[in-house]
Write an enzyme that holds these catalytic residues in place. Sequence first.
Site, mmCIF file in Angstrom:
data_model
loop_
_atom_site.group_PDB
_atom_site.id
_atom_site.type_symbol
_atom_site.label_atom_id
_atom_site.label_comp_id
_atom_site.label_asym_id
_atom_site.label_seq_id
_atom_site.Cartn_x
_atom_site.Cartn_y
_atom_site.Cartn_z
ATOM 1 C CG HIS A 114 2.601 0.034 4.460
ATOM 2 N ND1 HIS A 114 2.352 -0.956 5.305
ATOM 3 C CD2 HIS A 114 1.128 0.623 4.219
ATOM 4 C CE1 HIS A 114 0.944 -0.840 5.917
ATOM 5 N NE2 HIS A 114 0.389 0.225 5.271
ATOM 6 C CG ASP A 155 -2.245 -0.823 1.379
ATOM 7 O OD1 ASP A 155 -2.003 -1.812 0.230
ATOM 8 O OD2 ASP A 155 -2.887 -0.933 2.243
HETATM 9 ZN ZN LIG Z 1 -2.372 3.093 3.334
#
Ligand SMILES: [Zn+2]
Length: 247
Positions: free
Chosen positions: A189, A44
Amino acid sequence: MSSVLRTGSLRARTARGVLRPAARVLGTPVRVRTDAPRIALTFDDGPVRAVTPGILDVLRDFDARATFFVLMTRARPDPGLVRELGAAGHEVGLHGADHRSLRTFTPGEVRDRTRRARDELEQITGASVTWFRPPYGEQSPARWAAVRSLGLEPVLWSATTWDWKDVPQARRVEKAIDGCSAGAILLAHDNFADEVDGVSDGPRPEVDKTDLLTRVLSGLADRGTSATTVSELLGTGRFERRISFAG
Ligand SMILES: [Zn+2]
């Protein structure tokens, strides 16, 4: 960055009067029920030049694939990097126009903003976008419905890398691998959302993300488990859904 996942035990009555578990109707996918020794790896908040290419190198070395939930605040200035994701065999999903929680907006605004972001992302990739991950995993029933009305499927996760927490790297590796039973969707991430993305979530954590990914994929390989995209994992089974509304 994660939110509490609430599991409902409600049952919903369908149009035909058949009782079905409410999670099957209102739930958001958190993993895939499968016997295949595979997990979906998800990234992400990117892509960014400082991190994402290193992640791509590690994925290539392990012959692994992933789904990248991109922010338009990051994709727009570097569409070439977004196209590199697809060219390397990875999947591109949408994380949002920016990183502000959906609760910042009315359901109508969520629909309009998400549609514009989806259209813009599809212009960049030349492929249709199926998966959406709400920032912070926060969604309400009306905002979840607004996203679904666009033909996008919100997807959450069942396992995390703790790559935003101030803990030793070995703990992150252990946390990720412990959570990765067959069919898990693993949250990671390739960026840390900040003011560029409309949010201020404190100092950027110091995490060597290529080292973390290398150790996680190595540990999974030792257990005979491989990492792939959400779509490919879904090809081996069916979604396990959970009612998860926060914010
Ligand atoms: Zn996020």
